[in-house]
Design a protein around this motif. Structure first.
Motif, PDB file in Angstrom:
ATOM      1  N   UNK A  56       0.832  -1.205   0.000  1.00 50.52           N
ATOM      2  CA  UNK A  56       0.000   0.000   0.000  1.00 50.52           C
ATOM      3  C   UNK A  56       0.868   1.258   0.000  1.00 50.52           C
ATOM      4  N   UNK A  57       1.924   1.256   0.803  1.00 53.36           N
ATOM      5  CA  UNK A  57       2.849   2.393   0.841  1.00 53.36           C
ATOM      6  C   UNK A  57       3.556   2.547  -0.503  1.00 53.36           C
ATOM      7  N   UNK A  58       3.939   1.417  -1.109  1.00 54.36           N
ATOM      8  CA  UNK A  58       4.622   1.466  -2.408  1.00 54.36           C
ATOM      9  C   UNK A  58       3.716   2.067  -3.479  1.00 54.36           C
ATOM     10  N   UNK A  59       2.467   1.609  -3.519  1.00 57.53           N
ATOM     11  CA  UNK A  59       1.511   2.144  -4.501  1.00 57.53           C
ATOM     12  C   UNK A  59       1.282   3.636  -4.267  1.00 57.53           C
ATOM     13  N   UNK A  60       1.106   4.030  -3.015  1.00 57.82           N
ATOM     14  CA  UNK A  60       0.847   5.435  -2.714  1.00 57.82           C
ATOM     15  C   UNK A  60       2.046   6.300  -3.099  1.00 57.82           C
ATOM     16  N   UNK A  61       3.260   5.801  -2.838  1.00 60.39           N
ATOM     17  CA  UNK A  61       4.469   6.570  -3.118  1.00 60.39           C
ATOM     18  C   UNK A  61       4.673   6.774  -4.612  1.00 60.39           C
ATOM     19  N   UNK A  62       4.588   5.697  -5.383  1.00 63.50           N
ATOM     20  CA  UNK A  62       4.848   5.820  -6.812  1.00 63.50           C
ATOM     21  C   UNK A  62       3.737   6.599  -7.507  1.00 63.50           C
ATOM     22  N   UNK A  63       2.493   6.476  -7.033  1.00 59.94           N
ATOM     23  CA  UNK A  63       1.396   7.254  -7.626  1.00 59.94           C
ATOM     24  C   UNK A  63       1.582   8.736  -7.327  1.00 59.94           C
ATOM     25  N   UNK A  64       2.007   9.041  -6.100  1.00 56.50           N
ATOM     26  CA  UNK A  64       2.252  10.435  -5.721  1.00 56.50           C
ATOM     27  C   UNK A  64       3.327  11.052  -6.608  1.00 56.50           C
ATOM     28  N   UNK A  65       4.411  10.303  -6.837  1.00 59.07           N
ATOM     29  CA  UNK A  65       5.522  10.815  -7.641  1.00 59.07           C
ATOM     30  C   UNK A  65       5.137  10.917  -9.114  1.00 59.07           C
ATOM     31  N   UNK A  66       4.563   9.847  -9.662  1.00 59.77           N
ATOM     32  CA  UNK A  66       4.276   9.833 -11.103  1.00 59.77           C
ATOM     33  C   UNK A  66       3.207  10.853 -11.477  1.00 59.77           C
ATOM     34  N   UNK A  67       2.141  10.955 -10.679  1.00 56.16           N
ATOM     35  CA  UNK A  67       1.105  11.938 -10.993  1.00 56.16           C
ATOM     36  C   UNK A  67       1.565  13.349 -10.649  1.00 56.16           C
ATOM     37  N   UNK A  68       2.354  13.485  -9.591  1.00 54.01           N
ATOM     38  CA  UNK A  68       2.913  14.793  -9.267  1.00 54.01           C
ATOM     39  C   UNK A  68       3.826  15.282 -10.367  1.00 54.01           C
ATOM     40  N   UNK A  69       4.613  14.364 -10.925  1.00 56.81           N
ATOM     41  CA  UNK A  69       5.514  14.727 -12.017  1.00 56.81           C
ATOM     42  C   UNK A  69       4.728  15.038 -13.283  1.00 56.81           C
ATOM     43  N   UNK A  70       3.664  14.263 -13.528  1.00 53.26           N
ATOM     44  CA  UNK A  70       2.845  14.482 -14.716  1.00 53.26           C
ATOM     45  C   UNK A  70       2.262  15.891 -14.737  1.00 53.26           C
ATOM     46  N   UNK A  71       1.819  16.367 -13.557  1.00 50.99           N
ATOM     47  CA  UNK A  71       1.233  17.697 -13.480  1.00 50.99           C
ATOM     48  C   UNK A  71       2.279  18.778 -13.223  1.00 50.99           C
ATOM     49  N   UNK A  72       3.556  18.386 -13.232  1.00 52.67           N
ATOM     50  CA  UNK A  72       4.627  19.349 -12.990  1.00 52.67           C
ATOM     51  C   UNK A  72       5.397  19.702 -14.247  1.00 52.67           C
ATOM     52  N   UNK A  73       5.076  19.024 -15.368  1.00 54.47           N
ATOM     53  CA  UNK A  73       5.887  19.264 -16.560  1.00 54.47           C
ATOM     54  C   UNK A  73       5.845  20.723 -16.989  1.00 54.47           C
TER      55      UNK A  73
END
Length: 374
Positions: free
Chosen positions: A175-192
């Motif tokens: 659960x922590x792994x899923x939350x971490x990678x989703x936070x990073x990948x979606x955060x990066x997606x909206x940060x371009x």
């Protein structure tokens, strides 16, 4: 399979009706219904895959599904770009879902799941349906199927997490792994848009990075030779390192529209693809058939939380020093890598049917007799 079929119908109808919406008050509920159905469909098909594909081919199967997922994303972009009018896009996509609905109709239920639930008669029918699809001999009436049923309801399944601490620990780490990678990948997606001057080129190159990670076999061979658990740790560490590297590179111009930290962050898409590949595979293989739906949904729901939190970090670029945001992403990845070290490894092991199998298959041999009996 039955739930996936029904959910595909929900997605198809909600998408079609969305094309007739006259305002946000009508559109928003339909989008919620669409998202609900799409979540169940993708989860159901994903779980069917892990229960039908043998252990030695599961990594390859995930590679193929990941490539087709990215191809589907590009097709969606092409449809949207070519049609432009949003109502026509809804009508077109509802037709795509209708075709998918026909495919899902022929999918058999998992006989493993049916046997765990004590439905031997239905499992025999499923075996014979599979035999008909692949033109092989059906099961004879005299064939004896050896299985262990585990007909616990929802609340008893929850109690199993307390009874089996190893399954509880693995689930929490996932659960922590899923939350971490989703936070990073979606955060990066909206940060371009914040990281570079041209958001379209940035997203294009991030997509290319994902294709390289899968198409060049980086994700596949890393998981194949290092194992599921070690691969997840390596990809998380690599992801954290790219963000930490981007901090001293911040603001260094390569061209008029590109900075060095922008390029380094684009390289992180390779590691993001690797984390998703290894973590999702671990989730499916460490979850027993009796609890796989529950554990997968818990992990995926944690990912949804991360996907909500991540984009808000993009807003911090306007409020604080951007390098702090990059450091936050790197720290999240590093902490997730540390936690992943304590997870169990499913490499080369058969998928478990019950919680007791999780203990046996992951090398923990000390199991109480009453646990094996239940």
């Amino acid at each position: 399979a039955v739930v996936s079929t029904q959910s595909t119908g929900v997605v198809c109808i909600s998408t079609l009706v969305s094309g007739f919406a006259n305002g946000y008050t009508t559109m928003l509920p339909l989008r919620v219904i669409h998202g609900f159905g799409a979540f169940i469909v993708t989860t159901g098909v994903d779980l069917l895959t892990v229960e039908f594909v043998p252990t030695d081919l599961r990594n390859l199967s995930q590679l193929i599904s990941s490539l087709f997922w990215m191809i589907g994303s590009l097709v969606l972009i092409a449809i949207s770009y070519g049609i432009l009018q949003w109502r026509n896009i809804c009508y077109t996509l509802s037709g795509v879902f209708a075709l998918f609905f026909l495919i899902v109709l022929i999918l058999p239920e998992s006989p493993r799941f049916q046997l765990v639930k004590g439905k031997e008669a239905q499992a025999r029918k499923t075996f014979n349906k599979i035999a008909w699809i692949f033109n092989t001999h059906p099961l004879s009436k005299d064939t004896k199927i050896i299985f262990q049923d585990y007909k616990n309801n929802y609340w008893k399944q929850l109690k199993d997490f307390r009874k089996y601490p190893l399954m509880q620990k693995n689930t929490l780490i996932l659960m922590v792994s899923w939350m971490s990678i989703a936070c990073i990948s979606y955060g990066l997606l909206f940060s371009w848009a914040k990281l570079g001057s041209d958001i379209y080129t940035n997203i294009l190159f991030s997509t290319i990075g994902s294709f390289i990670a899968h198409g060049a076999g980086i994700v596949y061979f890393t998981i194949q030779y290092l194992g599921r658990k070690t691969a997840s740790v390596v990809f998380f560490l690599g992801l954290g390192l790219t963000f930490y590297t981007s901090i001293p590179c911040f603001g260094v111009k390569v061209t008029d529209g590109w900075t060095l930290d922008n390029i380094v962050c684009l390289l992180s898409t390779v590691f993001i693809s690797g984390v998703w590949g290894s973590v999702v595979l671990l989730t499916k293989e460490l979850s027993p058939t009796s609890h796989r739906g529950m554990i997968y949904c818990l992990a995926s729901s944690s990912g949804r939380i991360g996907s909500f939190v991540g984009p808000y970090s993009a807003l911090l670029y306007n409020e604080i020093e951007p390098r702090i945001v990059l450091g936050i992403f790197g720290t999240i990845a590093a902490l997730a890598a540390i936690m992943a070290c304590f997870n169990s490894d499913s490499t080369g092991k058969p998928i478990p049917s019950t919680p007791a199998d999780v203990v046996k298959h992951t090398g923990h041999t000390k199991i109480e007799d009453d646990e094996l009996d239940n």
